[in-house]
Motif scaffolding. Structure first.
Motif, PDB file in Angstrom:
ATOM      1  N   THR A   1      93.543  26.016  60.639  1.00 11.49           N
ATOM      2  CA  THR A   1      94.399  26.445  61.737  1.00 11.49           C
ATOM      3  C   THR A   1      93.853  27.719  62.379  1.00 11.49           C
ATOM      4  O   THR A   1      93.105  28.471  61.763  1.00 11.49           O
ATOM      5  CB  THR A   1      95.824  26.711  61.239  1.00 11.49           C
TER       6      THR A   1
ATOM      7  N   PHE B   1      89.515  21.586  60.353  1.00 13.43           N
ATOM      8  CA  PHE B   1      90.536  21.482  59.321  1.00 13.43           C
ATOM      9  C   PHE B   1      91.231  22.814  59.036  1.00 13.43           C
ATOM     10  O   PHE B   1      92.031  22.911  58.102  1.00 13.43           O
ATOM     11  CB  PHE B   1      89.931  20.933  58.029  1.00 13.43           C
TER      12      PHE B   1
ATOM     13  N   ASP C   1      95.045  14.758  54.869  1.00 11.51           N
ATOM     14  CA  ASP C   1      95.834  14.250  55.993  1.00 11.51           C
ATOM     15  C   ASP C   1      95.128  14.369  57.333  1.00 11.51           C
ATOM     16  O   ASP C   1      95.625  13.912  58.355  1.00 11.51           O
ATOM     17  CB  ASP C   1      97.188  14.960  56.061  1.00 11.51           C
ATOM     18  N   GLY C   2      93.952  15.027  57.344  1.00 11.49           N
ATOM     19  CA  GLY C   2      93.197  15.170  58.588  1.00 11.49           C
ATOM     20  C   GLY C   2      93.712  16.244  59.517  1.00 11.49           C
ATOM     21  O   GLY C   2      93.157  16.442  60.602  1.00 11.49           O
ATOM     22  N   GLU C   3      94.741  16.977  59.100  1.00 13.62           N
ATOM     23  CA  GLU C   3      95.339  18.014  59.929  1.00 13.62           C
ATOM     24  C   GLU C   3      94.754  19.388  59.575  1.00 13.62           C
ATOM     25  O   GLU C   3      94.268  19.591  58.459  1.00 13.62           O
ATOM     26  CB  GLU C   3      96.861  18.040  59.730  1.00 13.62           C
ATOM     27  N   PRO C   4      94.818  20.342  60.509  1.00  9.58           N
ATOM     28  CA  PRO C   4      94.378  21.702  60.181  1.00  9.58           C
ATOM     29  C   PRO C   4      95.381  22.421  59.286  1.00  9.58           C
ATOM     30  O   PRO C   4      96.598  22.197  59.399  1.00  9.58           O
ATOM     31  CB  PRO C   4      94.271  22.379  61.551  1.00  9.58           C
ATOM     32  N   HIS C   5      94.865  23.258  58.402  1.00  5.60           N
ATOM     33  CA  HIS C   5      95.694  24.023  57.469  1.00  5.60           C
ATOM     34  C   HIS C   5      95.150  25.455  57.389  1.00  5.60           C
ATOM     35  O   HIS C   5      93.987  25.709  57.740  1.00  5.60           O
ATOM     36  CB  HIS C   5      95.666  23.375  56.090  1.00  5.60           C
TER      37      HIS C   5
END
Length: 251
Positions: free
Chosen positions: A124, A122, A27-31
């Motif tokens: 958090t 990628f 999704d291209g979001e940080p995790h």
């Protein structure tokens, strides 16, 4: 479960460059970041598959080749199905490499691995989690002690020699650990017999470390590794349930 992207990456360290595998949701979001420490057989398709499964649960997962001082992975030829009984020379090749990784080297390497995760878009902000297999369980326990401010949770599965009589035994760092720990031991594992598990629990209890130590009945050393004869599907699924529950509590 989400779609996953995986790629080979290089990590600069004080002693060279570690090749590694990075997997994250697509999704291209940080995790939240997870550092996955290898077993003795090293970075290979089995560990990439495990990293992908973990990433599909919503984590960014880094699997470094901790043997990078001896070359990029794979170190020598490994068959798709790794059976030491079919290759008597296997441990003659792997044993010296595994034994050459010192506690001080692993501490320096952890600096680099955790730094890579901290700088990765990628991942958090905040602490990460660790999971390790076989020798990787020792690395996870050491890293939880030497980098306590950066580790929220750490797990180890079919880990051996977490308790020894040596002055630098991994369990002796218990007093520095702030993470929650989980260990899933194999009851058919001579490298971590029942008396050593009790010693580990006593050290963690004395240090006030939140921990769970469980013994998986009937499981052999290596029960999570589907490319070896030790694989045990029931024990492996139990490992996934315990690991994901730990990560859920941490993040």
């Amino acid at each position: 479960m989400t779609d996953v992207q995986g790629a080979s990456v290089d990590i600069p360290t004080e002693d060279g460059t570690a090749d590694a595998y990075l997997a994250h949701p697509a999704d291209g979001e940080p995790h939240p970041g997870v550092l996955l420490y290898q077993d003795a057989y090293g970075l290979r398709p089995q560990l990439r598959s495990m990293a992908d499964r973990l990433a599909s649960a919503g984590y960014t997962v880094l699997v470094p080749n901790v043997f990078y001082r001896h070359g990029t992975t794979p170190l020598g030829e490994l068959p798709e199905f790794i059976d030491p009984a079919a290759d008597p020379g296997l441990w003659q090749r792997i044993g010296p490499v595994m034994g050459s990784l010192t506690p001080e080297q692993s501490r320096r390497d952890a600096d680099a691995y955790l730094g890579f995760l901290a700088d990765n878009p990628f991942v958090t902000d905040g602490p990460v989690a660790l999971t390790g297999y076989c020798m990787g369980a020792r690395l996870a326990l050491r890293t939880a002690a030497t980098h306590s401010g950066r580790v929220a949770a750490a797990a180890g599965f079919h880990g051996g020699k977490l308790v020894t009589d040596a002055p630098d035994s991994p369990h002796r760092g218990a007093g520095d650990i702030t993470a929650e720990l989980y260990f899933g031991f194999a009851d058919q594992d001579a490298s971590m017999p029942a008396e050593r598990i009790r010693e580990l629990e006593q050290a963690l209890d004395a240090a006030g470390v939140r921990h769970t130590c469980e013994v998986y009945p009937g499981a052999q050393h290596g029960y999570t590794q589907a490319d070896t004869p030790a694989y045990d599907r029931e024990a492996d699924e139990r490992h996934w349930a315990a690991l994901l529950a730990l990560l859920d509590r941490a993040f």
